[in-house]
Design a protein around this motif. Sequence first.
Motif, mmCIF file in Angstrom:
data_model
loop_
_atom_site.group_PDB
_atom_site.id
_atom_site.type_symbol
_atom_site.label_atom_id
_atom_site.label_comp_id
_atom_site.label_asym_id
_atom_site.label_seq_id
_atom_site.Cartn_x
_atom_site.Cartn_y
_atom_site.Cartn_z
ATOM 1 N N GLU A 174 0.830 -1.204 0.000
ATOM 2 C CA GLU A 174 0.000 0.000 0.000
ATOM 3 C C GLU A 174 0.867 1.258 0.000
ATOM 4 O OE1 GLU A 174 -3.385 2.247 2.740
ATOM 5 O OE2 GLU A 174 -2.988 0.112 3.046
ATOM 6 N N LEU A 175 1.884 1.265 0.862
ATOM 7 C CA LEU A 175 2.744 2.449 0.933
ATOM 8 C C LEU A 175 3.531 2.659 -0.356
ATOM 9 C CD1 LEU A 175 4.426 2.700 4.455
ATOM 10 C CD2 LEU A 175 2.685 4.163 3.446
ATOM 11 N N ILE A 176 4.170 1.593 -0.839
ATOM 12 C CA ILE A 176 5.040 1.731 -2.010
ATOM 13 C C ILE A 176 4.231 2.043 -3.258
ATOM 14 C CG2 ILE A 176 6.639 0.508 -3.534
ATOM 15 C CD1 ILE A 176 7.629 -1.018 -1.037
ATOM 16 N N PHE A 177 3.120 1.356 -3.455
ATOM 17 C CA PHE A 177 2.339 1.542 -4.685
ATOM 18 C C PHE A 177 1.659 2.905 -4.735
ATOM 19 C CE2 PHE A 177 1.517 -3.347 -4.846
ATOM 20 C CZ PHE A 177 2.875 -3.563 -5.042
ATOM 21 N N THR A 178 1.253 3.434 -3.564
ATOM 22 C CA THR A 178 0.587 4.742 -3.545
ATOM 23 C C THR A 178 1.562 5.898 -3.463
ATOM 24 O OG1 THR A 178 0.363 4.741 -1.120
ATOM 25 C CG2 THR A 178 -1.461 3.783 -2.409
ATOM 26 N N GLY A 179 2.778 5.635 -3.004
ATOM 27 C CA GLY A 179 3.752 6.718 -2.842
ATOM 28 C C GLY A 179 3.347 7.703 -1.765
ATOM 29 N N ARG A 180 2.727 7.204 -0.705
ATOM 30 C CA ARG A 180 2.129 8.058 0.317
ATOM 31 C C ARG A 180 3.177 8.709 1.216
ATOM 32 N NH1 ARG A 180 -2.419 4.819 3.060
ATOM 33 N NH2 ARG A 180 -3.132 4.918 0.896
ATOM 34 N N THR A 181 2.818 9.859 1.771
ATOM 35 C CA THR A 181 3.629 10.538 2.775
ATOM 36 C C THR A 181 2.962 10.392 4.133
ATOM 37 O OG1 THR A 181 4.542 12.155 1.224
ATOM 38 C CG2 THR A 181 4.554 12.760 3.549
ATOM 39 N N LEU A 182 3.739 9.979 5.147
ATOM 40 C CA LEU A 182 3.226 9.756 6.494
ATOM 41 C C LEU A 182 3.740 10.840 7.440
ATOM 42 C CD1 LEU A 182 3.840 5.913 6.882
ATOM 43 C CD2 LEU A 182 1.763 7.047 6.045
ATOM 44 N N SER A 183 2.855 11.329 8.292
ATOM 45 C CA SER A 183 3.287 12.237 9.351
ATOM 46 C C SER A 183 4.086 11.442 10.381
ATOM 47 C CB SER A 183 2.073 12.873 10.021
ATOM 48 O OG SER A 183 1.333 11.881 10.734
ATOM 49 N N ALA A 184 4.667 12.148 11.340
ATOM 50 C CA ALA A 184 5.427 11.458 12.388
ATOM 51 C C ALA A 184 4.527 10.502 13.161
ATOM 52 C CB ALA A 184 6.055 12.485 13.330
ATOM 53 N N GLU A 185 3.335 10.960 13.523
ATOM 54 C CA GLU A 185 2.411 10.115 14.269
ATOM 55 C C GLU A 185 1.999 8.896 13.440
ATOM 56 O OE1 GLU A 185 2.166 13.364 13.921
ATOM 57 O OE2 GLU A 185 2.457 14.114 15.971
ATOM 58 N N GLU A 186 1.717 9.112 12.161
ATOM 59 C CA GLU A 186 1.343 7.996 11.283
ATOM 60 C C GLU A 186 2.492 7.019 11.120
ATOM 61 O OE1 GLU A 186 -1.955 10.007 8.287
ATOM 62 O OE2 GLU A 186 0.184 10.362 7.947
ATOM 63 N N SER A 187 3.715 7.526 11.082
ATOM 64 C CA SER A 187 4.889 6.651 10.947
ATOM 65 C C SER A 187 4.985 5.700 12.132
ATOM 66 C CB SER A 187 6.166 7.491 10.832
ATOM 67 O OG SER A 187 6.142 8.304 9.681
ATOM 68 N N VAL A 188 4.680 6.200 13.332
ATOM 69 C CA VAL A 188 4.677 5.346 14.518
ATOM 70 C C VAL A 188 3.521 4.354 14.446
ATOM 71 C CG1 VAL A 188 4.395 5.305 17.028
ATOM 72 C CG2 VAL A 188 5.862 7.029 15.970
ATOM 73 N N GLU A 189 2.352 4.826 14.040
ATOM 74 C CA GLU A 189 1.186 3.943 13.935
ATOM 75 C C GLU A 189 1.430 2.811 12.942
ATOM 76 O OE1 GLU A 189 -1.999 6.526 12.869
ATOM 77 O OE2 GLU A 189 -2.017 7.574 14.802
ATOM 78 N N TRP A 190 2.121 3.099 11.853
ATOM 79 C CA TRP A 190 2.412 2.074 10.843
ATOM 80 C C TRP A 190 3.518 1.130 11.289
ATOM 81 C CZ3 TRP A 190 0.920 1.164 5.564
ATOM 82 C CH2 TRP A 190 -0.209 1.894 5.158
ATOM 83 N N GLY A 191 4.297 1.535 12.280
ATOM 84 C CA GLY A 191 5.386 0.690 12.760
ATOM 85 C C GLY A 191 6.738 1.030 12.166
ATOM 86 N N LEU A 192 6.883 2.248 11.637
ATOM 87 C CA LEU A 192 8.143 2.648 11.008
ATOM 88 C C LEU A 192 9.036 3.473 11.922
ATOM 89 C CD1 LEU A 192 6.928 3.566 7.408
ATOM 90 C CD2 LEU A 192 8.012 1.460 8.194
ATOM 91 N N ALA A 193 8.535 3.847 13.079
ATOM 92 C CA ALA A 193 9.328 4.608 14.040
ATOM 93 C C ALA A 193 8.953 4.176 15.448
ATOM 94 C CB ALA A 193 9.098 6.107 13.857
ATOM 95 N N SER A 194 9.866 4.407 16.379
ATOM 96 C CA SER A 194 9.645 4.004 17.765
ATOM 97 C C SER A 194 8.697 4.961 18.475
ATOM 98 C CB SER A 194 10.988 3.943 18.501
ATOM 99 O OG SER A 194 10.812 3.671 19.865
ATOM 100 N N ARG A 195 8.975 6.263 18.352
ATOM 101 C CA ARG A 195 8.114 7.236 19.009
ATOM 102 C C ARG A 195 8.332 8.627 18.430
ATOM 103 N NH1 ARG A 195 12.010 5.992 23.066
ATOM 104 N NH2 ARG A 195 13.229 7.781 23.784
ATOM 105 N N VAL A 196 7.386 9.505 18.740
ATOM 106 C CA VAL A 196 7.443 10.908 18.322
ATOM 107 C C VAL A 196 7.786 11.752 19.536
ATOM 108 C CG1 VAL A 196 6.146 12.835 17.327
ATOM 109 C CG2 VAL A 196 5.676 10.497 16.571
#
Length: 274
Positions: A174-196
């Motif tokens: 979903e991320l790669i095919f759509t080329g989406r941009t995630l906010s810091a909070e969304e990045s944590v929700e998706w599992g791409l960051a530890s915390r904001v």
Amino acid sequence: MSEAHDLSAAAEDEVLYEVDGHIATITLNAPDRMNTISRDMLARLTELMVVAEEDTAVRCVILTGRGRAFCAGLNLEEARSGGGISGGINSGPRPTLDLRNTPPTVMHAMDTPTICAVNGGAAGYGLDTALGCDIRLMADTAKMAVAFTKRGVVPESGGTWFLPRMLGWEKAAELIFTGRTLSAEESVEWGLASRVVPAADLMTEARALAEEIAGNAPLAVQASKRMMRMGMNETFADHVHHVYLQLLPLMGSDDMKEGMMAFLEKRKPDFKGR
């Protein structure tokens, strides 16, 4: 002064390196162009990662950027003029870039833990570099732009390897095919960051985490990271065997003895990395 020397000097200014205690901080320092990566900057970043990995006093590395972006990708202005890391790819039968000696591959082989303090936008090459770190802390103003397909390219620096492993196939698709941009909070929700964390506190928080890691037995931390990396491509039976082989030298180390004595004596251990 030769052109090569000029480029090297510029690269040294554009990637800064500092060691304080057991923590090395590498800072992308081209804020006027949002820390986009040039060919010489790329080489310098690789060089400093190797320096940190080979320094036995360094127990954790923090990677961050200066200015409003962590890294907005490759330096397209340099590429448009025929330079950049893509220079030479279409001018001959083979690329001139040695992919064995670029930050994603060198970082992946590092046993020293890495923390990315994502101070601003991470896009393209910058996103893949952030994903290549072990842990990501994000400023509340930071974003992750998985915008490769919007630019007509693929995640060229590890994204197609990292994202399915971090997120599973469907979410990565979903991320790669759509080329989406995630906010810091969304990045944590998706599992791409530890915390904001608040932008003003980012380096303080990253430093505190690095010090917590550096306070543990470095040989054990490095062996744990090595085993995690190997385990991604091993059967369970093979992995258990390799873990045992890693455990044997640790059991004879001064640090293991110190860890046991500190536990029994109810005090903070003083590890020496031997």
